[in-house]
Design a protein around this motif. Structure first.
Motif, PDB file in Angstrom:
ATOM      1  N   LYS A  49     -20.813  22.992 -10.097  1.00 51.57           N
ATOM      2  CA  LYS A  49     -20.557  24.328 -10.643  1.00 51.57           C
ATOM      3  C   LYS A  49     -21.876  24.978 -11.058  1.00 51.57           C
ATOM      4  O   LYS A  49     -22.838  24.311 -11.417  1.00 51.57           O
ATOM      5  N   GLY A  85     -18.839  28.532 -14.487  1.00 53.61           N
ATOM      6  CA  GLY A  85     -17.884  27.916 -13.572  1.00 53.61           C
ATOM      7  C   GLY A  85     -17.833  28.410 -12.142  1.00 53.61           C
ATOM      8  O   GLY A  85     -16.765  28.418 -11.541  1.00 53.61           O
ATOM      9  N   ASP A  87     -18.193  28.439  -8.069  1.00 54.13           N
ATOM     10  CA  ASP A  87     -18.158  27.548  -6.909  1.00 54.13           C
ATOM     11  C   ASP A  87     -18.875  28.231  -5.759  1.00 54.13           C
ATOM     12  O   ASP A  87     -18.696  29.432  -5.556  1.00 54.13           O
TER      13      ASP A  87
END
Length: 140
Positions: A49, A85, A87
């Motif tokens: 992340k 967070g 991706d």
């Protein structure tokens, strides 16, 4: 037959362009200057992340007075994690959030490399169409 050949050539040309625009998943790492030029954010990786924290600002002692959590209103904005967070999806960084210390709100966010020295950040509510885009510059 000529049309089929032309379509094949065109498809290969687009495939080559798409491949040339591929991005390294860690290309986002490093320090970025906000478009407003009032602060810098250090983007780092934890596991798979991506996160970002304010590394400097015009007023280094400014407090996070708009934070919805009353316990955090006395903390300095410098040092605060505002990107959380993300991706890497192959072309962009998605599924993360961005916190705006100017109003205390957190938004869904996507990021993508616009050029070698530019990072496009889009904060939004609900769907990406309902949002705002800003461009940050890589700090050398």
């Amino acid at each position: 037959m000529k049309k089929l050949f032309a379509l094949l050539i065109l498809a290969l040309a687009y495939a080559h362009v798409g491949h040339a625009q591929s991005v390294s998943k860690d290309a986002i790492l490093g320090e970025w200057l906000a478009e407003s030029k009032d602060g810098k954010v250090l983007i780092y990786k934890q596991g798979e992340k991506y996160f970002g924290k304010v590394s400097s600002g015009k007023d280094g002692s400014k407090k996070d007075t708009h934070n919805p959590d009353a316990k955090l209103r006395e903390q300095n904005i410098v040092g605060s994690v505002i990107l959380k967070g993300f991706d890497f999806t192959g072309k962009s960084w998605e599924n993360g959030t961005i916190y705006d210390p100017n109003n205390g709100k957190t938004y869904s966010c996507t990021m993508k490399i616009k050029s070698a020295n530019e990072l496009e950040i889009r904060g939004f509510i609900g769907i990406s169409l309902l949002g705002r885009t800003t461009v940050w510059t890589k700090v050398k």
